[in-house]
Scaffold this motif. Structure first.
Motif, PDB file in Angstrom:
ATOM      1  N   UNK A 291     -11.562  66.004 -45.719  1.00  0.00           N
ATOM      2  CA  UNK A 291     -11.332  67.187 -44.872  1.00  0.00           C
ATOM      3  C   UNK A 291     -10.957  66.756 -43.467  1.00  0.00           C
ATOM      4  N   UNK A 292      -9.851  67.281 -42.962  1.00  0.00           N
ATOM      5  CA  UNK A 292      -9.417  67.005 -41.592  1.00  0.00           C
ATOM      6  C   UNK A 292      -9.785  68.173 -40.690  1.00  0.00           C
ATOM      7  N   UNK A 293      -9.959  67.879 -39.412  1.00  0.00           N
ATOM      8  CA  UNK A 293     -10.177  68.933 -38.429  1.00  0.00           C
ATOM      9  C   UNK A 293     -11.565  69.544 -38.444  1.00  0.00           C
ATOM     10  N   UNK A 294     -12.538  68.885 -39.078  1.00  0.00           N
ATOM     11  CA  UNK A 294     -13.912  69.402 -39.061  1.00  0.00           C
ATOM     12  C   UNK A 294     -14.487  69.282 -37.655  1.00  0.00           C
ATOM     13  N   UNK A 295     -15.194  70.339 -37.215  1.00  0.00           N
ATOM     14  CA  UNK A 295     -15.834  70.349 -35.900  1.00  0.00           C
ATOM     15  C   UNK A 295     -17.334  70.514 -36.067  1.00  0.00           C
ATOM     16  N   UNK A 296     -18.103  69.626 -35.420  1.00  0.00           N
ATOM     17  CA  UNK A 296     -19.563  69.730 -35.391  1.00  0.00           C
ATOM     18  C   UNK A 296     -19.977  69.750 -33.929  1.00  0.00           C
ATOM     19  N   UNK A 297     -20.658  70.828 -33.515  1.00  0.00           N
ATOM     20  CA  UNK A 297     -21.011  70.917 -32.099  1.00  0.00           C
ATOM     21  C   UNK A 297     -22.376  71.575 -31.914  1.00  0.00           C
ATOM     22  N   UNK A 298     -23.021  71.215 -30.792  1.00  0.00           N
ATOM     23  CA  UNK A 298     -24.274  71.844 -30.398  1.00  0.00           C
ATOM     24  C   UNK A 298     -25.367  71.738 -31.434  1.00  0.00           C
TER      25      UNK A 298
ATOM     26  N   UNK B  90     -12.784  59.840 -42.126  1.00  0.00           N
ATOM     27  CA  UNK B  90     -12.293  61.115 -41.612  1.00  0.00           C
ATOM     28  C   UNK B  90     -12.679  61.298 -40.153  1.00  0.00           C
ATOM     29  N   UNK B  91     -11.765  61.861 -39.387  1.00  0.00           N
ATOM     30  CA  UNK B  91     -12.028  62.153 -37.983  1.00  0.00           C
ATOM     31  C   UNK B  91     -12.727  63.505 -37.870  1.00  0.00           C
ATOM     32  N   UNK B  92     -13.843  63.523 -37.158  1.00  0.00           N
ATOM     33  CA  UNK B  92     -14.622  64.746 -36.963  1.00  0.00           C
ATOM     34  C   UNK B  92     -14.776  64.990 -35.470  1.00  0.00           C
ATOM     35  N   UNK B  93     -14.454  66.192 -35.030  1.00  0.00           N
ATOM     36  CA  UNK B  93     -14.637  66.550 -33.627  1.00  0.00           C
ATOM     37  C   UNK B  93     -16.127  66.750 -33.355  1.00  0.00           C
ATOM     38  N   UNK B  94     -16.654  66.080 -32.336  1.00  0.00           N
ATOM     39  CA  UNK B  94     -18.081  66.126 -32.044  1.00  0.00           C
ATOM     40  C   UNK B  94     -18.296  66.573 -30.607  1.00  0.00           C
TER      41      UNK B  94
END
Length: 291
Positions: A244-251, A266-270
């Motif tokens: 999965x591309x473009x996954x975002x995990x925040x807060x 995979x690149x994950x936005x953190x």
């Protein structure tokens, strides 16, 4: 249509559904209130507690109902073309799914518990989101202590385009069972919205070992925000992302015995994460009160 205060006693030992309700007019509304089927079905027969079928095109609400121990779904509403709203109630120890819906649907304020593993009651999912795009699960409590087998407390099936899971508390003590699994989609990426799968303000705890608390499989652009994951069973990962591309995990705060974020290549936005991997099953972690 309105059904009030109906209780069915005795274990079903016939090969048919216990109940069926369809609202067959698009502007029609129905309420099933306090329908209770606590004795379930004999696993020799693949029976369902309550079925909502293909003829349902209106709006139907199940409120404060109870379905326990059915081999082939407790509340089975995924063929429905109309809206199904599940509000409150208790759903326990059914196979395939305790609650099974497709969009447009909401599941709000329910309690789902699996604590009895009977032979013949297979794949004890909690809430199965089978298809559609306008699906919401919120303000609910799920507890998984004992299962025959299960691929998740909440599962997003291959045919589901988009869903929101929020403000929900999931406890998993059964090994190798994910709290949430978004499975690979059967078709191309959904164009319904920027983040087709959104998991927000969810707390996951319990002693489950192996596997991962959350699995995101080939679901690009998934958003995970304001999560608290505290699981200390051996070899337990936090969020596992594959294909999965473009996954975002925040807060989010994640404390597990394995990898807090298992992403492979995979690149994950953190953003604003607290991640801890601990080998000690006696370690503790706390969640902010708003999760």
């Amino acid at each position: 249509m309105r059904i009030d205060n109906v209780t069915v006693r005795g274990e079903m030992d016939i090969d048919q559904d216990g109940m069926r309700f369809d609202v067959v007019e698009k502007d029609g509304h129905g309420v099933v209130w306090n329908l209770r089927m606590p004795d379930g079905g004999d696993p020799e027969y693949k029976n369902t507690g309550c079925y909502v079928g293909e003829s349902h095109v209106g709006e139907l609400r199940f409120q404060n109902c109870r379905f326990d121990g059915f081999p082939d779904n407790g509340l089975y509403a995924s063929p429905a073309k109309g809206r199904v709203n599940v509000v409150g109630g208790q759903y326990r120890n059914s196979g395939v799914a305790n609650i099974r819906v497709s969009g447009p649907s909401t599941v709000r304020g329910v309690v789902v518990r699996c604590d009895e593993a009977r032979d013949g009651v297979e794949n004890m999912r909690g809430i199965r989101l089978r298809g559609g795009s306008d699906v919401v699960v919120e303000n609910s409590r799920l507890v998984f202590d004992t299962v025959t087998s299960s691929d998740g407390a909440i599962t997003c099936a291959e045919w589901l385009e988009a869903a929101t899971i929020r403000n929900t508390h999931i406890t998993v003590n059964a090994d190798d069972v994910p709290a949430i699994w978004a499975k690979p989609p059967s078709g191309n990426r959904s164009n319904v919205r920027d983040h087709p799968i959104q998991i927000q303000s969810v707390r996951i705890d319990g002693s489950a070992s192996s596997g991962a608390a959350v699995r995101i499989s080939e679901r690009s652009d998934t958003l995970l925000s304001d999560l608290c994951i505290c699981q200390h069973g051996d070899g337990r990962d936090g969020i596992a992302v594959s294909g999965a591309d473009g996954t975002t995990v925040r807060g989010s705060a994640i404390t597990v015995s394995g990898q807090p974020l298992a992403t492979g290549e995979r690149s994950v936005r953190r953003d604003n994460l607290s991640l801890e991997s601990t080998a000690s099953s006696s370690s503790s972690c706390s969640c902010p009160k708003n999760r």
